[in-house]
Write an enzyme that holds these catalytic residues in place. Structure first.
Site, PDB file in Angstrom:
ATOM      1  N   HIS A 191      -5.061   7.958  -1.551  1.00  0.00           N
ATOM      2  CA  HIS A 191      -6.516   7.897  -1.361  1.00  0.00           C
ATOM      3  C   HIS A 191      -7.249   8.720  -2.395  1.00  0.00           C
ATOM      4  CE1 HIS A 191      -5.267   6.226   2.554  1.00  0.00           C
ATOM      5  NE2 HIS A 191      -6.208   5.394   2.193  1.00  0.00           N
ATOM      6  N   GLU A 435      -2.295  -4.825   7.325  1.00  0.00           N
ATOM      7  CA  GLU A 435      -1.688  -3.814   6.466  1.00  0.00           C
ATOM      8  C   GLU A 435      -0.437  -3.206   7.091  1.00  0.00           C
ATOM      9  OE1 GLU A 435      -4.454  -0.634   5.676  1.00  0.00           O
ATOM     10  OE2 GLU A 435      -5.273  -0.664   7.698  1.00  0.00           O
ATOM     11  N   ASP A 459      -1.341  -0.187   2.124  1.00  0.00           N
ATOM     12  CA  ASP A 459      -0.474   0.230   3.227  1.00  0.00           C
ATOM     13  C   ASP A 459       0.638  -0.783   3.488  1.00  0.00           C
ATOM     14  OD1 ASP A 459      -1.218   2.800   4.242  1.00  0.00           O
ATOM     15  OD2 ASP A 459      -3.146   1.916   4.750  1.00  0.00           O
ATOM     16  N   CYS A 506      -7.958  -6.632   0.041  1.00  0.00           N
ATOM     17  CA  CYS A 506      -8.820  -5.503  -0.328  1.00  0.00           C
ATOM     18  C   CYS A 506      -8.001  -4.304  -0.819  1.00  0.00           C
ATOM     19  CB  CYS A 506      -9.726  -5.105   0.823  1.00  0.00           C
ATOM     20  SG  CYS A 506      -8.838  -4.470   2.240  1.00  0.00           S
TER      21      CYS A 506
HETATM   22  C1  PEP Z   1      -5.035  -0.752   2.153  1.00  0.00           C
HETATM   23  O1  PEP Z   1      -4.215  -0.155   2.844  1.00  0.00           O
HETATM   24  O2  PEP Z   1      -4.716  -1.624   1.308  1.00  0.00           O
HETATM   25  C2  PEP Z   1      -6.464  -0.441   2.256  1.00  0.00           C
HETATM   26  C3  PEP Z   1      -7.362  -1.124   1.579  1.00  0.00           C
HETATM   27  O3  PEP Z   1      -6.802   0.629   3.030  1.00  0.00           O
HETATM   28  P1  PEP Z   1      -6.726   2.160   2.518  1.00  0.00           P
HETATM   29  O4  PEP Z   1      -6.404   2.142   1.052  1.00  0.00           O
HETATM   30  O5  PEP Z   1      -8.041   2.774   2.805  1.00  0.00           O
HETATM   31  O6  PEP Z   1      -5.625   2.705   3.362  1.00  0.00           O
HETATM   32 MG    MG Z   2      -4.915   1.022   4.506  1.00  0.00          MG
END
Ligand code: PEP
Ligand code: MG
Length: 582
Positions: A191, A435, A459, A506
């Site tokens: 993140h 995910e 994820d 995403c």
């Molecule tokens: C993901 O897991 O791909 C996602 C978009 O969520 P995050 O990166 O916030 O965990």
């Molecule tokens: Mg995620």
């Protein structure tokens, strides 16, 4: 000049003086404090010592209660050392008489003691010396922890170097003065890496041990496009990088000319590009870059940035701000994904820590255990939805029951609002992130109940391949092109088609130009991406035909290993858009 390599996570070049955020493992430079600051610095040392002693007392008590008195005694020895008047006096006298910084004084005195014990050549004393190092670490952690606060009061541009930056620390970086950062830890889709992109800071993570070579103040180059960090560059290198900084800027400018052009393939098929954001202020710039809506608003950053728990009004105002930039376009609000590496530092919410936080009380699970927190957010979303095309998305859904439970709570919140006569929108689409592998496997079952899917590859890859997304030691195993991932994506797209619901990706995979032909070829017509990537992705899309994308997808999906898939996709991208590959 020293060159270090890591993982490139946010493009661009930054050049400037280094500021080193401490961890226990780096060299403490010899620093002096001014004479009039001596009292304050001594008090700072005392405060750190008090906190350290309290911390050890707690450990002592816990160890005695849970494991027995002999284990508690380990910490009693630490405590005795921490309280030893001779040691404390020696440290204080270095601060008072030599004006040494408390960090340097602590380090110097304790390391001298540790060395003396080590040199006695006896196993018992050698162990005591590691106790002393442990005490040094604890004290430094408290002293340096305070120094992190100084980041909030910067007055000149710096490049931040740290062992690790938590997402909340990254979110708190002063965007006016911090030009880029580099960390020893971290992986591709951690993140912190994602935030670097959002903040548009050139960044390199996962460098491994390098802080012992820097003490702060040196000139540093961070090349976030190639994952390189150069410490004290020579003149030639500096000149070369200044040129490349210029070239990067003009490339970005050139791509900006695509802003007004539609995101469609050469044969006229629209591929909708939505933006991923972490802060409401990113919405307007995302629109400027050509985002056709917001496909993922990571709302947990409201918590990570704040110094108090956000209220319903804070949520509401944040959502209104995003809607101002996108009054008629889709805006997908993802409910809180707190937990794992995204934990608010200052908030006193009773979050479970867990043995393995990535598999523990994270995300939707946390919201379902803290209903007040969850309901506050849902109320704000439903109220804000009156003003635009808001959609709700639940993260980390792993079972159907979990989704149903979340949906039921949404129903309860609607009833409350109704009873209270508060204006809200009832028919808000409710979707989910795919995910967790269980959700990808059962995509058909989920597709019958949800309004849309968004595939969270960050994820999904971590959980499918059992590779921590933030761990640089296994970064080479974290592969978006792994056939297992492609097959899951294929399965989710097929389920969405069958039940006529929309689906997008995403995760960071869709922001990487290399994967766009594949994803389009697999049937995706909507991608939610890092806003900075939009112009480049649009260029790829505009040079692509659906037939070509489908050929690429079918070839890639016939391959057995990630390495082959990725090198094939890289080669295809080179043919489609040679500029992008450069
Ligand atoms: C993901 O897991 O791909 C996602 C978009 O969520 P995050 O990166 O916030 O965990
Ligand atoms: Mg995620």
């Amino acid at each position: 000049m020293l060159v270090k390599r890591g993982i490139a996570v946010s493009p661009g070049v930054a050049i400037g003086p280094a500021i080193v955020l401490g961890t226990e493992s780096f060299r403490i430079e010899r620093r002096f404090v001014s004479i009039d600051a001596v009292d304050m610095e001594t008090a700072r040392f005392r405060a750190a010592l008090d906190t350290t002693c309290r911390e050890i007392e707690i450990n002592e008590k816990l160890a005695s209660e849970r494991l027995g008195a002999q284990y508690g005694a380990i910490f009693s020895a630490h405590l005795m050392m921490a309280r030893d008047p001779k040691v404390v006096a020696e440290i204080e006298s270095l601060i008072r008489e030599k004006s040494f910084s408390p960090e340097f004084a602590v380090s110097r005195v304790l390391r001298q003691y540790a060395k003396r014990f080590q040199n006695l050549g006896d196993q018992y004393f050698a162990e005591r010396s590691s106790d002393i190092y442990d005490l040094e670490k604890r004290l430094l952690r408290h002293l340096l922890g305070e120094r992190r606060e100084e980041l909030a009061h910067l007055t000149a541009p710096v490049l931040v170097l740290a062992h690790n930056l938590t997402p909340s620390e990254t979110a708190g970086l002063d965007r006016q003065f911090v030009l880029g950062f580099a960390t020893e830890a971290g992986g591709h889709t951690s993140h912190t890496a994602i935030l670097a992109g959002a903040l548009q800071l050139p960044a390199v993570v996962g460098i491994g041990n390098f802080l012992s070579d820097v003490s702060g103040g040196e000139t540093i180059i961070i090349d976030g496009s190639h994952g390189v960090v150069i410490i004290e560059p020579d003149d030639d290198t500096l000149a070369k990088y200044r040129q490349s900084e210029e070239r990067y800027r003009s490339h970005v400018k050139q791509l900006e000319t695509l802003r007004q052009l539609p995101s469609q393939t050469r044969d006229g098929v629209a591929i909708e590009l939505l933006g991923n954001i972490e802060f409401p202020e990113e919405a307007a710039p995302a629109r400027q870059r050509g985002a056709e809506g917001i496909g993922l608003y990571r709302t947990e950053f409201l918590y990570l940035e704040a110094h108090r728990e956000p209220t319903e009004e804070d949520h509401y105002q944040a959502y209104r701000e995003v809607l101002k930039a996108f009054p008629t376009q889709p805006v997908v609000i993802r409910t809180l994904d707190l937990g794992a590496d995204k934990m608010p530092g200052d908030l006193r919410v009773d979050y479970a820590d867990g043995v393995n936080p990535a598999l523990g009380v994270r995300s939707l699970r946390l919201s379902l255990q803290h209903l007040e927190l969850f309901k506050t957010q849902l109320r704000a979303i439903l109220r804000a939805a009156v003003h635009g095309d808001l959609r709700i998305m639940f993260p980390l859904v792993s079972t159907l029951l979990e989704f149903r439970q979340a949906r039921m709570i949404l129903g309860d919140v609607m009833e409350d609002l109704e009873e209270q006569g508060v204006e809200f929108k009832r028919d808000v689409p409710v979707g989910m992130m795919v995910e967790v592998p269980s959700a990808a496997v059962l995509a058909e079952e989920f597709a019958r109940e949800v309004d849309f899917f968004s595939i969270g590859t960050n994820d999904l890859i971590q959980y499918t391949l059992a590779v921590d997304r933030g761990d640089p030691q296994v970064a080479n195993l974290y592969r978006s092109g792994d056939p297992s991932i492609l097959r899951m994506i294929r399965n989710v797209i097929a389920a969405a088609r069958k039940y006529h619901i929309s689906v997008s990706v995403c995760g960071q995979m869709s922001s990487d130009p290399m994967f766009v032909p594949l994803l389009v070829g697999m049937g995706l017509r909507q991608l939610s991406v890092t806003p900075q990537a939009i112009p480049e992705l649009k260029e790829v899309i505009r040079n692509l035909t659906i037939a070509r994308a489908e050929r690429i997808a079918s070839r890639a999906e016939s391959m057995e290993v990630a390495r082959d898939v990725e090198s094939f996709l890289r080669g295809e991208l080179k043919k489609i858009c040679p500029e992008t590959v450069q």
